[in-house]
Every structure is written in structure tokens, then in C-alpha cells.
Design a protein around this motif. Structure first.
Motif, PDB file in Angstrom:
ATOM      1  N   ILE A  61       0.848  -1.201   0.000  1.00  0.00           N
ATOM      2  CA  ILE A  61       0.000   0.000   0.000  1.00  0.00           C
ATOM      3  C   ILE A  61       0.881   1.248   0.000  1.00  0.00           C
ATOM      4  O   ILE A  61       0.667   2.178  -0.778  1.00  0.00           O
ATOM      5  CB  ILE A  61      -0.965  -0.015   1.205  1.00  0.00           C
ATOM      6  CG1 ILE A  61      -2.056  -1.059   0.959  1.00  0.00           C
ATOM      7  CG2 ILE A  61      -1.564   1.363   1.458  1.00  0.00           C
ATOM      8  CD1 ILE A  61      -2.943  -1.321   2.158  1.00  0.00           C
ATOM      9  N   ASN A  64       2.897   1.791  -3.302  1.00  0.00           N
ATOM     10  CA  ASN A  64       2.084   2.246  -4.423  1.00  0.00           C
ATOM     11  C   ASN A  64       1.289   3.512  -4.134  1.00  0.00           C
ATOM     12  O   ASN A  64       0.448   3.911  -4.936  1.00  0.00           O
ATOM     13  CB  ASN A  64       1.149   1.108  -4.854  1.00  0.00           C
ATOM     14  CG  ASN A  64       1.924  -0.041  -5.448  1.00  0.00           C
ATOM     15  OD1 ASN A  64       2.530   0.088  -6.496  1.00  0.00           O
ATOM     16  ND2 ASN A  64       1.950  -1.163  -4.752  1.00  0.00           N
ATOM     17  N   LEU A  66      -1.045   4.219  -1.873  1.00  0.00           N
ATOM     18  CA  LEU A  66      -2.486   3.975  -1.723  1.00  0.00           C
ATOM     19  C   LEU A  66      -2.992   4.150  -0.290  1.00  0.00           C
ATOM     20  O   LEU A  66      -4.061   3.661   0.058  1.00  0.00           O
ATOM     21  CB  LEU A  66      -2.811   2.551  -2.213  1.00  0.00           C
ATOM     22  CG  LEU A  66      -2.472   2.279  -3.676  1.00  0.00           C
ATOM     23  CD1 LEU A  66      -2.682   0.813  -4.004  1.00  0.00           C
ATOM     24  CD2 LEU A  66      -3.303   3.167  -4.588  1.00  0.00           C
ATOM     25  N   HIS A  68      -4.434   6.458   1.050  1.00  0.00           N
ATOM     26  CA  HIS A  68      -5.744   7.111   1.102  1.00  0.00           C
ATOM     27  C   HIS A  68      -6.883   6.096   1.201  1.00  0.00           C
ATOM     28  O   HIS A  68      -7.966   6.424   1.675  1.00  0.00           O
ATOM     29  CB  HIS A  68      -5.932   8.013  -0.123  1.00  0.00           C
ATOM     30  CG  HIS A  68      -5.968   7.278  -1.408  1.00  0.00           C
ATOM     31  ND1 HIS A  68      -4.816   6.904  -2.075  1.00  0.00           N
ATOM     32  CD2 HIS A  68      -6.997   6.821  -2.160  1.00  0.00           C
ATOM     33  CE1 HIS A  68      -5.150   6.251  -3.177  1.00  0.00           C
ATOM     34  NE2 HIS A  68      -6.468   6.187  -3.249  1.00  0.00           N
ATOM     35  N   LEU A  69      -6.645   4.869   0.784  1.00  0.00           N
ATOM     36  CA  LEU A  69      -7.670   3.833   0.879  1.00  0.00           C
ATOM     37  C   LEU A  69      -8.019   3.494   2.337  1.00  0.00           C
ATOM     38  O   LEU A  69      -9.111   3.034   2.625  1.00  0.00           O
ATOM     39  CB  LEU A  69      -7.219   2.554   0.171  1.00  0.00           C
ATOM     40  CG  LEU A  69      -7.006   2.648  -1.323  1.00  0.00           C
ATOM     41  CD1 LEU A  69      -6.428   1.334  -1.843  1.00  0.00           C
ATOM     42  CD2 LEU A  69      -8.302   2.991  -2.033  1.00  0.00           C
TER      43      LEU A  69
END
Length: 76
Positions: A61, A64, A66, A68-69
Motif C-alpha cells: 500500500i 504504491n 495507496l 488514502h484507501l
């Protein structure tokens, strides 16, 4: 259970709830572990089992961009 992208949403929930059980960052929620710590595990080898899977997922995560997920899950 995985969604169409092959991602298990339950893993994401566990990343914002489970705390590191040992070491320098004991009791820190997995999603809040420093990137350098996750990178260290990447080099040395992730632990076996569920914790290793979660740490590896958090590493990916971060790698990459990510994070914010996890934001909406943290607010729960």
C-alpha cells in the motif's frame, strides 16, 4: 472473501485495527508503522502467518501510494 480486484477488504480493516505485537513499534497500529520499518521487513523477510501478510500488504500500500484507501476505515 475477495472483491473483483482480488483484494480482501477485511485485510484493510485489520490494518487500521491491529497493533504491532512486538519490537520497537509494539502497540503501534499497523497502518501507522513507519515506511522504513516496513522496508526493513521487506529486506529481512516478513513474519510467517497473518501478521506477515498484513505487514506485506501495508508495505505494498505504501509502495504504491495507496494510503488514502485506509482513511475512511480509520475514521470508523
Amino acid at each position: 472473501m475477495e472483491n473483483a480486484d482480488g483484494l480482501n477488504p477485511e485485510l484493510l480493516v485489520q490494518l487500521v485495527q491491529m497493533k504491532m505485537p512486538f519490537g520497537k513499534y509494539k502497540d503501534v497500529v499497523l497502518c501507522d508503522l513507519p515506511a522504513a520499518y516496513l522496508e526493513w521487513f521487506q529486506r529481512k523477510g516478513f513474519p510467517k502467518g497473518k501478521l506477515g501478510l498484513l505487514l506485506q500488504t501495508m508495505y505494498e500500500i505504501r509502495l504504491n501510494g495507496l494510503e488514502h484507501l485506509l482513511g475512511p476505515l480509520k475514521k470508523r
